[in-house]
Scaffold this motif. Sequence first.
Motif, PDB file in Angstrom:
ATOM      1  N   GLY A  28      32.139 -15.893  32.405  1.00 32.97           N
ATOM      2  CA  GLY A  28      31.579 -14.625  31.948  1.00 32.97           C
ATOM      3  C   GLY A  28      30.346 -14.242  32.722  1.00 32.97           C
ATOM      4  O   GLY A  28      29.275 -14.058  32.156  1.00 32.97           O
ATOM      5  N   ALA A  29      30.461 -14.161  34.050  1.00 37.91           N
ATOM      6  CA  ALA A  29      29.312 -13.794  34.882  1.00 37.91           C
ATOM      7  C   ALA A  29      28.747 -12.458  34.432  1.00 37.91           C
ATOM      8  O   ALA A  29      29.487 -11.511  34.172  1.00 37.91           O
ATOM      9  CB  ALA A  29      29.738 -13.730  36.337  1.00 37.91           C
ATOM     10  N   GLN A  30      27.415 -12.398  34.335  1.00 35.26           N
ATOM     11  CA  GLN A  30      26.783 -11.192  33.803  1.00 35.26           C
ATOM     12  C   GLN A  30      26.547 -10.155  34.885  1.00 35.26           C
ATOM     13  O   GLN A  30      26.275 -10.490  36.037  1.00 35.26           O
ATOM     14  CB  GLN A  30      25.446 -11.563  33.139  1.00 35.26           C
ATOM     15  N   GLU A  31      26.610  -8.917  34.477  1.00 39.25           N
ATOM     16  CA  GLU A  31      26.332  -7.797  35.366  1.00 39.25           C
ATOM     17  C   GLU A  31      24.911  -7.909  35.913  1.00 39.25           C
ATOM     18  O   GLU A  31      23.964  -8.134  35.162  1.00 39.25           O
ATOM     19  CB  GLU A  31      26.491  -6.478  34.605  1.00 39.25           C
ATOM     20  N   GLY A  32      24.769  -7.771  37.199  1.00 38.13           N
ATOM     21  CA  GLY A  32      23.443  -7.775  37.810  1.00 38.13           C
ATOM     22  C   GLY A  32      22.866  -9.141  38.078  1.00 38.13           C
ATOM     23  O   GLY A  32      21.740  -9.253  38.571  1.00 38.13           O
ATOM     24  N   ASP A 203      25.344 -20.753  17.889  1.00 38.78           N
ATOM     25  CA  ASP A 203      25.679 -19.466  17.268  1.00 38.78           C
ATOM     26  C   ASP A 203      25.552 -18.388  18.345  1.00 38.78           C
ATOM     27  O   ASP A 203      24.448 -18.058  18.771  1.00 38.78           O
ATOM     28  CB  ASP A 203      24.735 -19.197  16.105  1.00 38.78           C
ATOM     29  N   GLU A 204      26.692 -17.833  18.797  1.00 38.31           N
ATOM     30  CA  GLU A 204      26.659 -16.890  19.915  1.00 38.31           C
ATOM     31  C   GLU A 204      25.851 -15.641  19.608  1.00 38.31           C
ATOM     32  O   GLU A 204      25.352 -14.978  20.533  1.00 38.31           O
ATOM     33  CB  GLU A 204      28.084 -16.508  20.329  1.00 38.31           C
ATOM     34  N   SER A 205      25.675 -15.306  18.335  1.00 38.92           N
ATOM     35  CA  SER A 205      24.869 -14.131  17.982  1.00 38.92           C
ATOM     36  C   SER A 205      23.392 -14.364  18.254  1.00 38.92           C
ATOM     37  O   SER A 205      22.605 -13.417  18.266  1.00 38.92           O
ATOM     38  CB  SER A 205      25.072 -13.776  16.506  1.00 38.92           C
ATOM     39  N   LYS A 206      23.004 -15.632  18.497  1.00 37.87           N
ATOM     40  CA  LYS A 206      21.611 -15.974  18.782  1.00 37.87           C
ATOM     41  C   LYS A 206      21.412 -16.411  20.230  1.00 37.87           C
ATOM     42  O   LYS A 206      20.362 -16.955  20.580  1.00 37.87           O
ATOM     43  CB  LYS A 206      21.135 -17.063  17.828  1.00 37.87           C
ATOM     44  N   ILE A 207      22.416 -16.145  21.082  1.00 39.77           N
ATOM     45  CA  ILE A 207      22.331 -16.511  22.493  1.00 39.77           C
ATOM     46  C   ILE A 207      22.357 -15.241  23.340  1.00 39.77           C
ATOM     47  O   ILE A 207      23.308 -14.457  23.254  1.00 39.77           O
ATOM     48  CB  ILE A 207      23.502 -17.429  22.896  1.00 39.77           C
ATOM     49  N   PRO A 208      21.321 -14.993  24.148  1.00 44.45           N
ATOM     50  CA  PRO A 208      21.306 -13.794  24.996  1.00 44.45           C
ATOM     51  C   PRO A 208      22.504 -13.767  25.939  1.00 44.45           C
ATOM     52  O   PRO A 208      23.071 -14.810  26.289  1.00 44.45           O
ATOM     53  CB  PRO A 208      19.998 -13.930  25.774  1.00 44.45           C
ATOM     54  N   SER A 209      22.876 -12.561  26.362  1.00 46.02           N
ATOM     55  CA  SER A 209      24.027 -12.420  27.253  1.00 46.02           C
ATOM     56  C   SER A 209      23.709 -11.678  28.543  1.00 46.02           C
ATOM     57  O   SER A 209      24.480 -11.748  29.499  1.00 46.02           O
ATOM     58  CB  SER A 209      25.164 -11.692  26.522  1.00 46.02           C
ATOM     59  N   ASN A 210      22.577 -10.986  28.590  1.00 43.62           N
ATOM     60  CA  ASN A 210      22.247 -10.180  29.767  1.00 43.62           C
ATOM     61  C   ASN A 210      21.496 -10.987  30.817  1.00 43.62           C
ATOM     62  O   ASN A 210      20.610 -11.784  30.491  1.00 43.62           O
ATOM     63  CB  ASN A 210      21.401  -8.973  29.352  1.00 43.62           C
ATOM     64  N   ALA A 211      21.833 -10.764  32.092  1.00 43.65           N
ATOM     65  CA  ALA A 211      21.124 -11.411  33.194  1.00 43.65           C
ATOM     66  C   ALA A 211      19.637 -11.068  33.119  1.00 43.65           C
ATOM     67  O   ALA A 211      19.261  -9.955  32.741  1.00 43.65           O
ATOM     68  CB  ALA A 211      21.705 -10.952  34.521  1.00 43.65           C
ATOM     69  N   GLN A 212      18.790 -12.036  33.471  1.00 47.09           N
ATOM     70  CA  GLN A 212      17.354 -11.884  33.270  1.00 47.09           C
ATOM     71  C   GLN A 212      16.557 -12.331  34.489  1.00 47.09           C
ATOM     72  O   GLN A 212      17.027 -13.126  35.296  1.00 47.09           O
ATOM     73  CB  GLN A 212      16.917 -12.708  32.047  1.00 47.09           C
ATOM     74  N   LYS A 213      15.344 -11.823  34.583  1.00 47.41           N
ATOM     75  CA  LYS A 213      14.392 -12.301  35.577  1.00 47.41           C
ATOM     76  C   LYS A 213      13.673 -13.536  35.028  1.00 47.41           C
ATOM     77  O   LYS A 213      13.607 -13.737  33.820  1.00 47.41           O
ATOM     78  CB  LYS A 213      13.376 -11.202  35.913  1.00 47.41           C
ATOM     79  N   ILE A 214      13.121 -14.332  35.926  1.00 47.01           N
ATOM     80  CA  ILE A 214      12.405 -15.553  35.539  1.00 47.01           C
ATOM     81  C   ILE A 214      10.909 -15.310  35.708  1.00 47.01           C
ATOM     82  O   ILE A 214      10.465 -14.816  36.746  1.00 47.01           O
ATOM     83  CB  ILE A 214      12.842 -16.745  36.408  1.00 47.01           C
ATOM     84  N   PHE A 215      10.142 -15.684  34.681  1.00 43.64           N
ATOM     85  CA  PHE A 215       8.697 -15.423  34.651  1.00 43.64           C
ATOM     86  C   PHE A 215       7.898 -16.710  34.468  1.00 43.64           C
ATOM     87  O   PHE A 215       8.320 -17.642  33.777  1.00 43.64           O
ATOM     88  CB  PHE A 215       8.344 -14.510  33.471  1.00 43.64           C
ATOM     89  N   LEU A 216       6.702 -16.710  35.046  1.00 39.81           N
ATOM     90  CA  LEU A 216       5.645 -17.677  34.747  1.00 39.81           C
ATOM     91  C   LEU A 216       4.397 -16.854  34.468  1.00 39.81           C
ATOM     92  O   LEU A 216       4.029 -15.998  35.273  1.00 39.81           O
ATOM     93  CB  LEU A 216       5.399 -18.607  35.937  1.00 39.81           C
ATOM     94  N   SER A 217       3.749 -17.083  33.325  1.00 35.35           N
ATOM     95  CA  SER A 217       2.588 -16.249  33.007  1.00 35.35           C
ATOM     96  C   SER A 217       1.585 -16.981  32.130  1.00 35.35           C
ATOM     97  O   SER A 217       1.942 -17.874  31.342  1.00 35.35           O
ATOM     98  CB  SER A 217       3.023 -14.948  32.314  1.00 35.35           C
ATOM     99  N   LEU A 218       0.336 -16.586  32.286  1.00 32.29           N
ATOM    100  CA  LEU A 218      -0.759 -17.028  31.418  1.00 32.29           C
ATOM    101  C   LEU A 218      -1.484 -15.787  30.938  1.00 32.29           C
ATOM    102  O   LEU A 218      -1.945 -14.981  31.751  1.00 32.29           O
ATOM    103  CB  LEU A 218      -1.729 -17.939  32.185  1.00 32.29           C
ATOM    104  N   TRP A 219      -1.540 -15.601  29.615  1.00 30.15           N
ATOM    105  CA  TRP A 219      -2.185 -14.407  29.072  1.00 30.15           C
ATOM    106  C   TRP A 219      -2.877 -14.752  27.759  1.00 30.15           C
ATOM    107  O   TRP A 219      -2.713 -15.845  27.216  1.00 30.15           O
ATOM    108  CB  TRP A 219      -1.175 -13.279  28.876  1.00 30.15           C
TER     109      TRP A 219
END
Length: 264
Positions: A28-32, A203-219
Amino acid sequence: MHKHRNNIGIRLALPAFALLVASPSGAGAQEGAKGTSFVEEFDRLDTKFWFVSDGWNNGAHQNCTWSKKQVALQGGVLELHFTDTRTGERDYACGEIQTRARYGYGTYEVRMKAATGSGLNSAFFSYIGPVDKKPHDEIDFEVLGKNTDEVQLNQYVAGKGGNEKLVPVAGGADKSFNDYAFIWEKDRLRYFVNGELVHEVTDESKIPSNAQKIFLSLWGSDRLQNWMGPFSYVRPSSMSVERIAFTALGEECRFPESVLCALD
């Protein structure tokens, strides 16, 4: 929770044809999801690969402005700083980097040391949202400076969170480098701390499905006290990262310390 190489890493990537061969059918490769496997060791910061956040904040809850001046490399370590330097609309400045590409199912890993200080958040996460014309999907590791003896796990699906889990970090997340990883599949999400499985979501309803960017942050925040603790600035703080990596689903482990190397 998120809204939204000046100096310069060794980044290793498989050729595109290898990724096509290794990708399992029916995954199930995600769009983008165009990002391919890499291991970043921060010998340099390739700004064609990494976007350095600069000149804005994520909303009223954040008391610092993202600043490229708070992103630095030192001896193969990425340093994200939080300082009392008035920047933009905020009295403080903070650091963040994010991948330019989006990534899909696979293994996400970081080796990092969190910042110290109540009201601070040292985060390794994946995210996509309305700014990218997508639903808000997110997978988080967040160390809250009010208690660095634990790390918070969480994920959002179409803007719905409420999946928080606190996991102990032996010796303190701000005292030494620790390894955090998640393996994201269509029907399973596993979180690891220092190589140990600490949480599993099926539980698949609690698992994201959209392709995402990877972040590192301190705020930081002086408004989210119930969650992040009272904000108390004592001195400049830093989050340090030795390595970050992504391994696409179906591929072999890419470096000896990878959590994938120890899986059956």
